[in-house]
Design a protein around this motif. Structure first.
Motif, PDB file in Angstrom:
ATOM      1  N   PHE A 161      -7.352   1.302  -0.751  1.00  0.00           N
ATOM      2  CA  PHE A 161      -7.489   2.599  -1.420  1.00  0.00           C
ATOM      3  C   PHE A 161      -8.962   2.954  -1.634  1.00  0.00           C
ATOM      4  N   LEU A 166      -4.738  13.213  -4.274  1.00  0.00           N
ATOM      5  CA  LEU A 166      -4.586  11.771  -4.065  1.00  0.00           C
ATOM      6  C   LEU A 166      -4.118  11.467  -2.651  1.00  0.00           C
ATOM      7  N   PHE A 172       0.909   4.024  -2.885  1.00  0.00           N
ATOM      8  CA  PHE A 172       0.575   5.380  -2.444  1.00  0.00           C
ATOM      9  C   PHE A 172       1.660   6.360  -2.890  1.00  0.00           C
ATOM     10  N   VAL A 208       0.835  -1.207   0.000  1.00  0.00           N
ATOM     11  CA  VAL A 208       0.000   0.000   0.000  1.00  0.00           C
ATOM     12  C   VAL A 208       0.870   1.257   0.000  1.00  0.00           C
ATOM     13  N   SER A 218     -10.408   3.989   1.757  1.00  0.00           N
ATOM     14  CA  SER A 218      -9.972   5.333   2.120  1.00  0.00           C
ATOM     15  C   SER A 218     -10.709   6.385   1.305  1.00  0.00           C
ATOM     16  N   ARG A 219     -10.886   6.123   0.020  1.00  0.00           N
ATOM     17  CA  ARG A 219     -11.610   7.072  -0.843  1.00  0.00           C
ATOM     18  C   ARG A 219     -13.042   7.262  -0.353  1.00  0.00           C
ATOM     19  N   TRP A 237      -6.364   9.150  -0.264  1.00  0.00           N
ATOM     20  CA  TRP A 237      -5.815   7.874   0.184  1.00  0.00           C
ATOM     21  C   TRP A 237      -5.191   7.952   1.571  1.00  0.00           C
ATOM     22  N   ALA A 280      -5.523   4.832   3.884  1.00  0.00           N
ATOM     23  CA  ALA A 280      -5.386   3.509   3.273  1.00  0.00           C
ATOM     24  C   ALA A 280      -4.533   2.587   4.140  1.00  0.00           C
ATOM     25  N   TYR A 326      -5.732  -3.233  -2.894  1.00  0.00           N
ATOM     26  CA  TYR A 326      -6.551  -2.315  -3.687  1.00  0.00           C
ATOM     27  C   TYR A 326      -7.799  -1.887  -2.918  1.00  0.00           C
TER      28      TYR A 326
END
Length: 270
Positions: free
Chosen positions: A166, A144, A126, A122, A169-170, A148, A151, A163
């Motif tokens: 992410f 971004l 990132f 991650v 987190s979004r 993120w 994450a 994946y």
């Protein structure tokens, strides 16, 4: 009664704030100093102290360039792995605190070690994504980074997969990205200032870059051991606080989005 009080106090419309995130971080450290400060000291500050002591020894006096590069390379690799372990451990300690319990030192270190590889994946993605976004026009990189920002805690706390972390987190930061940006910026500024203060002492105790780069056959001066221990203690507190701030942000966002639900994570600690 505790659960009722928690639900009553929770207000989905209040959003998140610097006070709530920083306050939670301090509460985590204060309630469980062994699993938080102890982890940072054993896994991060102490190894850095030992590498510092080795790096200022007679090896540089004989082969300054070779000694510098080999020690720096090995030290950087080891410190990087230990940072991943410490990060996972501190995330686990913060999540355990959110559930109203203390995780012991052995438990958090075990979780940190088992989650180090996913954390690395991650962190690598990132860094690549934010770096590319920053090179484009800077603003995409910041966007971004904010999107993120949680994450890393997500992959430890919820076992989302690389994946999935992410995506999680979004979803959590959506609708709160300006507050998240402000909290992140303030935390980075505080961390940078504190680290710079520690760094000044390190530079004073380990000689100048010019002396090493010139290949001078002299051993760099070193700080007294007591001063180095004090420096390690300060680093321990700074690293612990900064890492728990990130996880506290994750917890606050999850409460804001999903509501407090301690039972939802029971399988993680089973």
């Amino acid at each position: 009664m505790k659960g009722m009080a928690s639900n009553t106090a929770f207000d989905r419309g209040r959003g998140i704030s610097v006070g709530s995130v920083f306050g939670r971080s301090f509460d985590v450290i204060r309630s469980n100093p062994v699993a938080t400060l102890g982890t940072s000291f054993l896994v991060m500050a102490l190894p850095q102290l030992l590498f510092g002591l080795i790096g200022t020894g007679t090896t540089f006096a004989n082969t300054p360039r070779l000694g510098l590069y080999v020690t720096a390379g090995l030290g950087g690799l080891v410190i990087g792995v230990l940072w991943l372990v410490a990060s996972g451990a501190l995330v686990h300690a913060t999540i355990a605190h959110d559930r109203g319990r203390k995780a012991d030192l052995a438990e958090v270190l075990r979780v940190g070690a088992t989650r180090a590889l996913p954390l690395f994946a991650v962190y690598l993605l990132f860094t690549i994504g934010v770096s590319i976004g920053t090179l484009l026009l800077f603003v995409p990189g910041v966007m971004l980074a904010v999107m993120w920002s949680v994450a890393l805690p997500a992959i430890v706390a919820e076992r989302t997969g690389v994946y999935g972390a992410f995506g999680r987190s979004r979803a959590l930061t959506k609708g709160a990205r300006w507050p998240v940006f402000g909290i992140m910026l303030l935390a980075v500024v505080i961390y940078t200032l504190a680290s710079a203060t520690v760094g000044v002492a390190s530079i004073a105790g380990n000689g100048t870059y010019a002396a090493i780069a010139s290949g001078a056959r002299v051993a760099a001066p070193r700080l007294p051991l007591l001063a180095q221990l004090l420096q390690a203690a300060v680093s321990t507190v700074v690293l612990t606080w900064f890492t728990t701030v990130g996880t506290s942000l994750f917890v606050e966002l999850r409460h804001w989005k999903d509501g407090p639900d301690a039972d939802r994570l029971a399988d993680i600690f089973a």
